[in-house]
Design an enzyme around this catalytic site. Sequence first.
Site, PDB file in Angstrom:
ATOM      1  N   PHE A  21      73.400  14.846  25.749  1.00  0.00           N
ATOM      2  CA  PHE A  21      72.906  16.205  25.497  1.00  0.00           C
ATOM      3  C   PHE A  21      73.675  17.288  26.250  1.00  0.00           C
ATOM      4  CE2 PHE A  21      68.912  13.533  25.157  1.00  0.00           C
ATOM      5  CZ  PHE A  21      68.974  13.442  23.773  1.00  0.00           C
TER       6      PHE A  21
ATOM      7  N   LYS B  79      78.823   1.185  35.574  1.00  0.00           N
ATOM      8  CA  LYS B  79      77.936   0.061  35.914  1.00  0.00           C
ATOM      9  C   LYS B  79      76.877  -0.141  34.824  1.00  0.00           C
ATOM     10  CE  LYS B  79      74.231   2.610  36.922  1.00  0.00           C
ATOM     11  NZ  LYS B  79      72.885   2.493  36.338  1.00  0.00           N
TER      12      LYS B  79
ATOM     13  N   LYS C 211      74.557   9.836  34.630  1.00  0.00           N
ATOM     14  CA  LYS C 211      75.433   8.661  34.654  1.00  0.00           C
ATOM     15  C   LYS C 211      76.011   8.466  33.262  1.00  0.00           C
ATOM     16  CE  LYS C 211      73.393   6.572  38.703  1.00  0.00           C
ATOM     17  NZ  LYS C 211      72.606   5.519  39.321  1.00  0.00           N
TER      18      LYS C 211
ATOM     19  N   ARG D 105      66.646  -0.023  33.782  1.00  0.00           N
ATOM     20  CA  ARG D 105      66.262  -0.056  32.367  1.00  0.00           C
ATOM     21  C   ARG D 105      67.316  -0.718  31.471  1.00  0.00           C
ATOM     22  NH1 ARG D 105      65.018   6.287  31.959  1.00  0.00           N
ATOM     23  NH2 ARG D 105      67.118   6.176  32.834  1.00  0.00           N
TER      24      ARG D 105
ATOM     25  N   GLY E  37      63.493  14.301  32.568  1.00  0.00           N
ATOM     26  CA  GLY E  37      63.104  12.933  32.197  1.00  0.00           C
ATOM     27  C   GLY E  37      62.612  12.197  33.434  1.00  0.00           C
ATOM     28  N   ASN E  38      62.737  10.892  33.406  1.00  0.00           N
ATOM     29  CA  ASN E  38      62.255  10.033  34.474  1.00  0.00           C
ATOM     30  C   ASN E  38      62.946  10.371  35.805  1.00  0.00           C
ATOM     31  OD1 ASN E  38      62.597   6.624  35.335  1.00  0.00           O
ATOM     32  ND2 ASN E  38      60.633   7.574  34.973  1.00  0.00           N
TER      33      ASN E  38
ATOM     34  N   GLN F 242      71.636   4.735  28.854  1.00  0.00           N
ATOM     35  CA  GLN F 242      72.968   5.336  28.890  1.00  0.00           C
ATOM     36  C   GLN F 242      74.073   4.322  28.663  1.00  0.00           C
ATOM     37  OE1 GLN F 242      73.115   9.322  30.300  1.00  0.00           O
ATOM     38  NE2 GLN F 242      72.141   8.482  28.504  1.00  0.00           N
TER      39      GLN F 242
HETATM   40  N1  LIG Z   1      65.636   6.923  35.429  1.00  0.00           N
HETATM   41  C1  LIG Z   1      66.326   6.468  36.494  1.00  0.00           C
HETATM   42  O1  LIG Z   1      65.824   5.622  37.269  1.00  0.00           O
HETATM   43  C2  LIG Z   1      67.686   6.999  36.769  1.00  0.00           C
HETATM   44  C3  LIG Z   1      68.417   7.702  35.832  1.00  0.00           C
HETATM   45  N2  LIG Z   1      69.652   8.179  36.138  1.00  0.00           N
HETATM   46  C4  LIG Z   1      70.437   8.972  35.176  1.00  0.00           C
HETATM   47  O2  LIG Z   1      69.826  10.248  35.063  1.00  0.00           O
HETATM   48  C5  LIG Z   1      70.132  10.821  33.791  1.00  0.00           C
HETATM   49  C6  LIG Z   1      68.844  11.357  33.189  1.00  0.00           C
HETATM   50  O3  LIG Z   1      67.989  10.285  32.931  1.00  0.00           O
HETATM   51  P1  LIG Z   1      66.400  10.364  32.947  1.00  0.00           P
HETATM   52  O4  LIG Z   1      65.911  11.541  33.685  1.00  0.00           O
HETATM   53  O5  LIG Z   1      65.936   9.028  33.412  1.00  0.00           O
HETATM   54  O6  LIG Z   1      66.070  10.619  31.399  1.00  0.00           O
HETATM   55  P2  LIG Z   1      65.055   9.823  30.457  1.00  0.00           P
HETATM   56  O7  LIG Z   1      65.812   8.775  29.735  1.00  0.00           O
HETATM   57  O8  LIG Z   1      63.854   9.423  31.216  1.00  0.00           O
HETATM   58  O9  LIG Z   1      64.520  10.946  29.467  1.00  0.00           O
HETATM   59  C7  LIG Z   1      65.138  11.453  28.357  1.00  0.00           C
HETATM   60  C8  LIG Z   1      65.170  12.951  28.528  1.00  0.00           C
HETATM   61  O10 LIG Z   1      65.947  13.522  27.463  1.00  0.00           O
HETATM   62  C9  LIG Z   1      65.295  14.701  27.030  1.00  0.00           C
HETATM   63  N3  LIG Z   1      65.742  15.030  25.679  1.00  0.00           N
HETATM   64  C10 LIG Z   1      65.384  14.436  24.503  1.00  0.00           C
HETATM   65  N4  LIG Z   1      66.020  15.048  23.476  1.00  0.00           N
HETATM   66  C11 LIG Z   1      66.772  16.038  24.017  1.00  0.00           C
HETATM   67  C12 LIG Z   1      67.659  17.002  23.483  1.00  0.00           C
HETATM   68  N5  LIG Z   1      67.910  17.074  22.180  1.00  0.00           N
HETATM   69  N6  LIG Z   1      68.276  17.859  24.334  1.00  0.00           N
HETATM   70  C13 LIG Z   1      68.066  17.776  25.670  1.00  0.00           C
HETATM   71  N7  LIG Z   1      67.230  16.876  26.247  1.00  0.00           N
HETATM   72  C14 LIG Z   1      66.599  16.014  25.414  1.00  0.00           C
HETATM   73  C15 LIG Z   1      63.839  14.356  27.125  1.00  0.00           C
HETATM   74  O11 LIG Z   1      63.058  15.529  27.143  1.00  0.00           O
HETATM   75  C16 LIG Z   1      63.824  13.640  28.471  1.00  0.00           C
HETATM   76  O12 LIG Z   1      63.687  14.566  29.500  1.00  0.00           O
HETATM   77  C17 LIG Z   1      70.789   9.689  32.977  1.00  0.00           C
HETATM   78  O13 LIG Z   1      72.186   9.891  32.953  1.00  0.00           O
HETATM   79  C18 LIG Z   1      70.473   8.430  33.760  1.00  0.00           C
HETATM   80  O14 LIG Z   1      71.472   7.431  33.643  1.00  0.00           O
HETATM   81  C19 LIG Z   1      70.205   7.998  37.370  1.00  0.00           C
HETATM   82  C20 LIG Z   1      69.528   7.324  38.350  1.00  0.00           C
HETATM   83  C21 LIG Z   1      68.214   6.781  38.136  1.00  0.00           C
HETATM   84  O1  LIG Z   2      71.043   4.349  37.490  1.00  0.00           O
HETATM   85  C1  LIG Z   2      70.059   3.681  37.672  1.00  0.00           C
HETATM   86  C2  LIG Z   2      69.876   2.841  38.873  1.00  0.00           C
HETATM   87  O2  LIG Z   2      70.676   3.284  39.931  1.00  0.00           O
HETATM   88  C3  LIG Z   2      69.022   3.621  36.635  1.00  0.00           C
HETATM   89  O3  LIG Z   2      69.528   2.867  35.622  1.00  0.00           O
HETATM   90  P1  LIG Z   2      68.748   2.746  34.236  1.00  0.00           P
HETATM   91  O4  LIG Z   2      69.049   3.975  33.452  1.00  0.00           O
HETATM   92  O5  LIG Z   2      69.317   1.492  33.628  1.00  0.00           O
HETATM   93  O6  LIG Z   2      67.279   2.604  34.555  1.00  0.00           O
END
Ligand SMILES: NC(=O)C1=CN([C@@H]2O[C@H](COP(=O)(O)OP(=O)(O)OC[C@H]3O[C@@H](n4cnc5c(N)ncnc54)[C@H](O)[C@@H]3O)[C@@H](O)[C@H]2O)C=CC1
Ligand SMILES: O=C(CO)COP(=O)(O)O
EC number: 1.1.1.8
Length: 404
Positions: free
Chosen positions: A109, A261, A132, A327, A19-20, A356
Amino acid sequence: MGANGTQKTLHKVTIVGSGNWGTTVGKLMAESTAEHPDVFEKDVQMWVYEETVEVDGQPQKLTDVINTKHENVKYLPEIKLPDNLIANPSLVDAVKNSTILVFNLPHEFIGNICKQIKGHILPYARGISCIKGVTVTDDKIELLSEYIGENLSIYCGALSGANIASEIANEMWCETTIAYNTPPCDKHTANGNGVSNGANGYVVDEHRDSRGQIIKTPLTPVPSEYPALGHDVLRKLFERPYFTVSMVSDVAGVSLGGALKNIVALACGFVEGHGWNMTAKTAVMRRGMQEIIQFARDFYPETVQEKTLWEESAGWGDMIVSCTSARNWRYSKMAVERGVSIQEIERTELNGQKLQGISTSREVSSFLRARGVEDKYPLFKLVDGILDQNVNLEDIPRLFRKSQ
Ligand SMILES: NC(=O)C1=CN([C@@H]2O[C@H](COP(=O)(O)OP(=O)(O)OC[C@H]3O[C@@H](n4cnc5c(N)ncnc54)[C@H](O)[C@@H]3O)[C@@H](O)[C@H]2O)C=CC1
Ligand SMILES: O=C(CO)COP(=O)(O)O
């Protein structure tokens, strides 16, 4: 070369999730593996939950697009990815033979992912969870690092911090915290002396879970043919000129700060959407950190070091950025401004990305209710009530007063 002059076997790295944040961490790790050919295989495998995306008016598989255009057009558009970040739609193939597994996907997931890869990974693989959230099953709360470790019979640390994926993907500087308590059975090699503990099979290992209990399941040590897997190797993998790493050993503190958080970030978005400003948000952040510390004292008294929450990026740092520009904050504010539920906003505005905070709030509240202690956590309770649409935002100041 190892200390005795022999060539080392290289660590293979896989990121589970794209994901992102998953794609961003894949990018920075692929840059690092290319820079350290003495430690890592150059190619980083990235497991992608396959989906069809439209590119130039044509439907295409996301993995094909990533491997040809070197861009994750859906989750991290307009960022050039390194050629050695290899998108793979097969989970089992992506994790095969990897010594370092980095888990980075929405926490809902992870259960299914662990089921699918169990038995298909190296017995001496090690994990880092960038997720997270927490998982609540049968009234038990578990940190993701712990859930992964238990379900895959491996050791798993955690990476968390004040990290906005799009900024890091654009190589804007920030810092993070990695918690990794090098398992005792790896310490022979982790000190870099290249000496094997002589056993590549199962050995009894007194590593401890996030509550300080000794885990009975023995770990398989990382063979000494590999560069010692400890803080040095992890720093080499994650640190970039634009991404400063602080290594600690408090996995529970880093994981809890990152998970909880997000509930506070939702509250800040609700407050701001309601028309209040920074001073109200500061009250919410202060109260939120107080409840995070209370949660750690109540449920992780043996392991969480409060210093982590005060001093590390994974503590107050993450709280501030999450409540002002991430977000969960942004879209909860939008929900109140538009008068719709946040679940509706997640469906319509996020293009597949996940908030989340929603599931974390649900899970933490059910855990606290099951113990009859929800009133000790008025802010967490408030967010759960707002998600149920049965709490009026005007009640916030009163709820704060009642909690004193
Ligand atoms: N985006 C950010 O800036 C940050 C995110 N995080 C944490 O990182 C973790 C991952 O978040 P992101 O990469 O941002 O995800 P995201 O919210 O951007 O993307 C969702 C992801 O879930 C996948 N997905 C959808 N359905 C699915 C399924 N059935 N099985 C498996 N995967 C599936 C999608 O392909 C996609 O890769 C979260 O716990 C988030 O809190 C932590 C720090 C920064
Ligand atoms: O964990 C994050 C910042 O440290 C990203 O949070 P969000 O998923 O709310 O974008």
